[in-house]
Design a protein around this motif. Sequence first.
Motif: not given
Length: 72
Positions: A35-61
């Motif tokens: 899944i090519r999204i920046r929060c998984f590739n650049d300095n990844p963390s559970i917290k930052s990824s959750l913030v992004f995924l909650r705001k971005t429906p296509w990525a969450r899907e």
Amino acid sequence: MNKEQPNNPLHGVKLADILEHLVDFYGWEVLGERIRIRCFNDNPSIKSSLVFLRKTPWAREKVENLYLKTPK
């Protein structure tokens, strides 16, 4: 208010639990390739990824679909 959802395999599963399972199963590097999204590739963390995924429906899907295909 508490209706059952028999056709929803994600009912009752928290996004944090989904993400933790995927990171444990694949690791950040492979997850970032699948899944090519920046929060998984650049300095990844559970917290930052959750913030992004909650705001971005296509990525969450995409994350939810990968979770459904991943062995438990």
